[in-house]
Design an enzyme around this catalytic site. Structure first.
Site, PDB file in Angstrom:
ATOM      1  N   GLU A 153       8.024 -46.289  49.033  1.00 38.93           N
ATOM      2  CA  GLU A 153       9.117 -46.776  49.881  1.00 38.93           C
ATOM      3  C   GLU A 153       8.834 -48.104  50.561  1.00 38.93           C
ATOM      4  OE1 GLU A 153       8.035 -43.639  49.849  1.00 38.93           O
ATOM      5  OE2 GLU A 153       9.742 -42.392  49.281  1.00 38.93           O
ATOM      6  N   HIS A 164      13.000 -33.389  56.652  1.00 39.67           N
ATOM      7  CA  HIS A 164      14.133 -33.727  55.780  1.00 39.67           C
ATOM      8  C   HIS A 164      15.471 -33.469  56.485  1.00 39.67           C
ATOM      9  CE1 HIS A 164      11.188 -33.918  52.553  1.00 39.67           C
ATOM     10  NE2 HIS A 164      12.110 -34.269  51.699  1.00 39.67           N
TER      11      HIS A 164
HETATM   12  C1  LIG Z   1       7.676 -40.283  50.966  1.00 42.06           C
HETATM   13  C2  LIG Z   1       8.542 -39.430  50.129  1.00 42.06           C
HETATM   14  N1  LIG Z   1       9.302 -40.002  49.182  1.00 42.06           N
HETATM   15  C3  LIG Z   1      10.094 -39.241  48.411  1.00 42.06           C
HETATM   16  C4  LIG Z   1      10.143 -37.895  48.574  1.00 42.06           C
HETATM   17  C5  LIG Z   1      11.062 -37.039  47.719  1.00 42.06           C
HETATM   18  N2  LIG Z   1      10.232 -36.301  46.770  1.00 42.06           N
HETATM   19  C6  LIG Z   1       9.843 -35.045  47.026  1.00 42.06           C
HETATM   20  S1  LIG Z   1       8.812 -34.473  45.867  1.00 42.06           S
HETATM   21  C7  LIG Z   1       8.904 -35.884  44.973  1.00 42.06           C
HETATM   22  C8  LIG Z   1       8.156 -36.019  43.698  1.00 42.06           C
HETATM   23  C9  LIG Z   1       6.706 -35.881  43.929  1.00 42.06           C
HETATM   24  O1  LIG Z   1       6.042 -35.960  42.721  1.00 42.06           O
HETATM   25  P1  LIG Z   1       4.533 -35.527  42.609  1.00 42.06           P
HETATM   26  O2  LIG Z   1       3.766 -36.167  43.718  1.00 42.06           O
HETATM   27  O3  LIG Z   1       4.095 -35.806  41.237  1.00 42.06           O
HETATM   28  O4  LIG Z   1       4.525 -33.984  42.917  1.00 42.06           O
HETATM   29  P2  LIG Z   1       5.176 -32.795  42.068  1.00 42.06           P
HETATM   30  O5  LIG Z   1       6.547 -32.604  42.586  1.00 42.06           O
HETATM   31  O6  LIG Z   1       5.147 -33.177  40.645  1.00 42.06           O
HETATM   32  O7  LIG Z   1       4.331 -31.621  42.373  1.00 42.06           O
HETATM   33  C10 LIG Z   1       9.733 -36.798  45.612  1.00 42.06           C
HETATM   34  C11 LIG Z   1      10.051 -38.144  45.107  1.00 42.06           C
HETATM   35  C12 LIG Z   1       9.365 -37.336  49.598  1.00 42.06           C
HETATM   36  N3  LIG Z   1       9.396 -36.020  49.871  1.00 42.06           N
HETATM   37  N4  LIG Z   1       8.553 -38.107  50.338  1.00 42.06           N
END
Ligand SMILES: Cc1ncc(C[n+]2csc(CCOP(=O)(O)OP(=O)(O)O)c2C)c(N)n1
Ligand SMILES: [Mg+2]
Lengths: 326, 331
Positions: free
Chosen positions: B60, B129
């Site tokens: 971000e 959230h």
């Molecule tokens: C700072 C932030 N940006 C975006 C999100 C929205 N978000 C939640 S989970 C996710 C994907 C995370 O991917 P990863 O770290 O690979 O974890 P996984 O879900 O695959 O376990 C996103 C973009 C968030 N919660 N926090």
């Protein structure tokens, strides 16, 4: 799978049991969502069990972990109980966080789980700070920071890895590469080699098959011992896969990953099935033993969720409590 | 008139502005094929391609900073910040960089960017959230802040935001994405700094922002049943703020309740209430009332979360008490 080294039958069966406990917990959590009994959404850990269990089985209760939005697996693996976990997911007073945190903030301090985190990468600082505490307070505990491949996009991670390396902190950065961050493949989000990013700070980095609980555990035992011996920090990429959607509501996924890919991981790479088969082949357990392990766990989980469904919500007076500590 | 959802209204606004102006582009997480988790942007990448609907890593501060630089050098970025809560991650880029560049450069540089994000609790999404953080950015000179309260408002305000030569932060109510409202087919813009009198009334002014406009309207219905005539005013943008319309309404009704989903302390309700107290004091028949979200992190449990935000009932009670002269100060 290679023959287990530092493992007696009891430890091996415990790993099996812990993986089954996670899968069972997630199956029921998904059912709760589908039957509209659970408030909000949740992110399933199914498919990644060998990562949490392989690592947490190498930790002591006094070691810390930090977890993610996909955190039920870490929580179970670090020693949490079903009843308090289901209660938390349902927003009940008996939950680990008195219903205030829910799935994305579940924590279990008594077992060293500093908490799940709804900010991607948000726990990197916390984990590194816990490692600093251990060093300063003369504890020999180690902290494992769990995060996903998506968190490799967060700058905070690089700031704290730099400091952890400068200060030789007892922290292990465990990157669970399940190939996707939400609906995007990691190849579209991460340039270069993930491990090389840690290596640029002089951090020793490893890559391991995250579907092979013995391989994960073997590596974790070495790294935890070395971190206790002031040889940290370390970075590990664990290659794994999530079986469900990004969250329970992510049902139609074919626009970002194929059904064939999902089937391949579930049919050929399942950490529980494969480890179970290995336990049988090595004559550590019989097929019947494993069946009865699974059935017993399902029964325990059913009882726990029944209890949680009937448990009380927190009283209204709770809403203003715990904003500040006394 | 046709009715479309807030989500479709946002989608249309972006598509229209991108067709009109080649320099407009959008970037954020899962904005292309996925069309965001709320499916607000579905179809845009098909029309405009991945160069203009740009999927980013989960970075971000990085992509917000890139938007600031792009805006300073000829493009008009729309940043998609998936949840309003993530604004804490981008505060430096937004508040130290984007907000101050025009001023610090003596008016020579501009940052024509939009940051779209959301607010709103009661979605059972817990403390990270569910926040409504618009007051934080409204505090920083140089940023404009828009709070659409319906599909109609969302489209008109977003189109204005894209054409503004300043950084604009626009907060959509994430619970309202599927809510439909009449939206004309023809193009329209809603100017900043012009409040909307949603309904006229005599006895009390309910000033509601974003999600709280609906709450104020429902409260006005309840009050109507008690023979109390409530006027509902939606400021639409809190920076700039249409003080004249708010003060005009309060001078007419002599009573005001300000309702906003941000935390009550040091927030939007405090700002608007104090302007009324400063500039319409001698017209008031009751102390100005403020109703914000409770000053607690938003709890997960439905049993607790629902207590944290104003409801039509609680607003009607407070407004009714003001009208009936039942609000007393402690001695
Ligand atoms: C700072 C932030 N940006 C975006 C999100 C929205 N978000 C939640 S989970 C996710 C994907 C995370 O991917 P990863 O770290 O690979 O974890 P996984 O879900 O695959 O376990 C996103 C973009 C968030 N919660 N926090
Ligand atoms: Mg991932």
């Amino acid at each position: 799978m290679k023959k287990a080294e530092n493992h007696n039958a009891e430890n091996l069966l415990r790993m099996y049991r812990q993986m089954v406990r996670i899968r069972t917990f997630e199956d029921i959590a998904n059912e709760l969502y589908l039957s509209a009994k659970m408030p909000g959404l949740t992110h399933m850990y199914s498919g990644q069990e060998a990562v949490a269990v392989g690592i947490c089985e190498a930790l002591d209760k006094t070691d810390h972990i930090t977890s993610t939005h996909r955190g039920h697996g870490h929580c179970v693996a670090k020693g949490a109980e079903f009843k308090e976990m289901f209660s938390e997911l349902l927003g009940k007073e008996e939950g680990y966080c008195r219903g205030k945190g829910g799935s994305m903030h579940i924590a279990d301090q008594d077992n060293g789980n500093l908490g799940a985190n709804a900010i991607v990468g948000g726990s990197a600082g916390i984990a590194t700070g816990a490692a600093l505490s251990a060093r300063r307070l003369g504890r020999d505990s180690v902290t494992v920071c769990f995060f996903g491949d998506g968190a490799m996009g967060q700058g905070l991670l690089y700031e704290v890895m730099n400091m952890a390396a400068l200060w030789k902190l007892p922290v292990i950065y465990a990157c669970e590469n399940n190939l996707y961050g939400e609906y995007t493949h990691m190849s579209e989000m991460a340039a270069g080699d993930l491990k090389a990013r840690a290596e640029a700070f002089g951090i020793e980095a490893f890559e391991v098959d995250g579907q092979d609980v013995l391989a994960v555990n073997r590596l974790a035992q070495q790294l935890v011992a070395r971190a206790r011996n002031h040889e940290g920090p370390f970075f590990v990429t664990l290659n794994t896969y999530r079986y469900h959607g990004h969250h329970v509501g992510d049902i139609n996924r074919t626009y970002y990953r194929s059904k064939e890919e999902e089937a391949h991981w579930k049919e050929n790479r399942d950490p529980i099935t494969n480890f179970g088969a290995w336990l049988i082949a090595e004559k550590i357990a019989g097929a019947d033993d494993l069946t009865s392990v699974r059935e017993t766990i399902r029964q325990e989980a059913d009882e726990a969720v029944e209890h949680a469904l009937g448990a009380a919500y927190p009283p209204a007076t709770d809403v203003g409590e715990h904003v500040y500590a006394d | 008139m046709r009715e479309i959802s807030l989500s479709q209204a946002v989608n249309e606004a972006i598509a229209e502005e991108m067709r009109r102006d080649e320099t407009v582009f959008l970037l954020g997480e899962d904005v292309a094929e996925a069309g965001t988790p709320f499916k607000v942007l579905s179809g845009l990448v098909e029309e405009f391609g991945p160069q203009r609907i740009l999927d980013t890593p989960i970075s971000e501060p990085g992509f917000t900073g890139i938007a600031v630089g792009a805006a300073m050098t000829g493009l008009r970025p729309i940043v998609d910040l998936m949840f309003g809560d993530f604004i804490f991650l981008v505060m430096d880029q937004l508040c130290n960089q984007a907000a101050k560049t025009h001023y610090m450069s003596g008016g020579k540089l501009t940052v024509p960017m939009v940051l779209r994000t959301n607010l709103g609790a009661t979605r059972r999404s817990a403390a990270q959230h569910s926040q409504s953080l618009h007051a934080l950015v409204a505090h920083i000179p140089g940023l404009k802040v828009a709070l659409p309260s319906s599909a109609y408002e969302a489209k008109g305000l977003l189109k204005t935001a894209v054409r503004d030569n300043n950084p604009v932060v626009i907060f959509e109510d994430k619970l309202m994405y599927q809510d439909k409202a009449p939206v004309p087919e023809e193009e329209y813009l809603i100017p900043f700094g012009q409040a909307n009198i949603v309904r006229e009334g005599r006895d009390v002014t309910l000033i509601g922002t974003s999600s709280m406009v609906q709450v104020a309207e429902e409260a006005a219905d309840i009050l109507a049943g008690q023979n109390i005539s409530a006027e509902v005013v939606d400021p639409r943008t809190i920076v700039p703020l249409d003080e004249a319309t708010i003060l005009g309404s309060v001078k007419k009704t002599s009573r005001a309740v300000v309702i906003d989903e941000g935390h009550q302390s040091y927030g939007v309700t405090a700002e608007i209430a104090s302007r009324i107290a400063e500039k319409a004091f001698y017209h008031l028949d009751a102390p100005v009332q403020r109703m914000g979200a409770m000053d607690v992190p938003i709890p997960f449990s439905p049993a607790l979360e629902d207590l944290t935000v104003p409801t039509p009932q609680s607003v009607a009670e407070r407004a009714g008490a003001a009208v009936r002269g039942e609000l007393f100060h402690d001695a």
